[in-house]
Design a protein around this motif. Sequence first.
Motif: not given
Lengths: 401, 242
Positions: A305, A307-308, A311-312, A398-399
């Motif tokens: 997670r 990437r999650e 984002v958060r 994010l990448r």
Amino acid sequence: MKETILVALAAIRANALRSVLTTLGIVIGVGAVIAMVALGEGAQRRIQSQIERMGTNVLTVRPGQGFFRGVASGNRRLDEDDAYALRTELGHIYDIAPELESRLQVSYQRWNSSNSVVGTWPSYYDIYNHSMANGRWFDEGELQGRRRVAVLGANVPEDLGTPPGLLVGRTIQIRGIPFEVIGVLEEKGGAAWMQPDDQIFIPLSTAMYRVMGNRDRLRSIYVAAPSPEQLNAAWADIDRVVRRQHRLPPGEEADFSIQNSSDILQTFNESNETFTLLLAGIAGVSLLVGGIGIMNIMLVSVTERTREIGVRKALGATKTDILLQFLVEALVLCVLGGVLGVLAGVGGASLITRFASWDTVIAPQAVVIALIFSAGIGLFFGIWPARRAAILDPIDALRYE
Amino acid sequence: MEPQGVGTGNGKVVIRTQGLQKHYHLGAETVRAVQGVDLEIAAGEFVAIMGPSGSGKSTFMNLVGCLDTPTAGEYWLNGNKVSELSDDDLARVRNRDIGFVFQTFNLLPRATALHNVELPLIYAGTSARERKERATAKLVRVGLGDRMGHKPPELSGGQRQRVAIARALVNDPALLLADEPTGNLDSETSAEIMDIILELNRAGQTIVLVTHESDIARYATRQVHLKDGRVERDFLNEMVGV
């Protein structure tokens, strides 16, 4: 906080199978701890009820091996004179009963059985709070007259293949010597060190002079104080009388021992506690392994997670927000496992009781401790993965593909 | 050197950078990705940041988006100096002042459109009722009032990007930062998304759009071209709206 818990629950639900498998370690660990402690607690309770049943106010005087300059001397024993001396001096305060015991062949008609036969005084009946199911106990006259009368423990009639009611008044053979059955005792239940239901009681004099022959060696003398509070005083009184009887100078090591029932039980309790501790320890190790499983799965979860998390973070989650999110997830997993584990433990304990007929007692504090402990495991093993998530760089996260 | 102000906005400055630099280390090598950028963007402007790969465009965007801190120089966002803030303070600035729209949407796949849009408000500590109200309003605004309960995998690319735009707007940010918002969309859907963005700008939203497509950059009112970590050209678009 409510949001964080909801997010954690959603994440757990999203990987339902994985969560269940991960939690299994905690479930088994907590379940094993609960069941083992229940088993230990059950044994403890049983022994306690045995003490109460067998009398909390009874002291047992036993012959001790006497030592003289490191060599065991065989002439140190407890005899009937000791018992009489005790009765003469202390009989107005305490009930006193000597005991001679031997395992002997008992027969009635075509039935044969091997039973513990106890020769004692009539006072034995009161010391152990026996009551009669049929017939009566023997009396002082029968003791003085060395009469061949016998009182049977509650299980003995069954050994002799005859209902208790029909045995009273009949003649049985003890070591081939005929005895008249004058009574059968009410069932008493056993204790670890004595099983009165399986015993046969005859007058001490009869046992000494007609049956057993080893006339002046008693197994023990029982002294019952009126209340448990008087045990210390009784101990001192007995010590004084028996020392004088054995002509022991003050300061000389005693050649007998005085135990109370809780002393005897102490030994049982200690080994029982060691055993419980050992079992709980093994169960605890499986809890630890369960915790490592949780940590492993949380690390996987953080990586998956990434990437999650990015984002958060981009949307404004602080380190604390992310840390809490993953910590709460680990915590929820563990507490869930703990609750299931408690259920498994309670179920396991009742199965043990049902199929192995061992007493088990679920102690509420064991349940609370197990739950707190599993939450602690969640915190301990969750903090590292959660921290890894919290310190992720948002750009890298994010990448992340 | 004075910050360049080619503004078309209403005068209030949203972004001001002064000598902004970002260096980082790749092994033994020091990469000077941004080497002294002075830029001023006023409220209400729609600026396209352009440049080939390696121009420092991405690094500059990360700095502007408060995802990264500069090695040197100063950055004021919405009147606050943010170039020297801690990670958690930057998180709060992002939450309050910036709305992100990414090329890959970056929605949470298991959450509904509504929950995705609510996310920034959760970190802002907004009450559940107000969150729902505001998120619903923004979803209606991007034309997804009837898709709020859908999860991203059930939505088309264009719809996902609209959810992302609604999410970016939900905190009423000073700056909408869009990084190649049409990069994963076909040309027709791209035009739809750009129309939404253009409309937002006309309603007064300050927008910074990072792109390498000149077609997309033409929607903006101003273009800033970066090269080798410096501003190469900075000019107003002659034709606004294609």
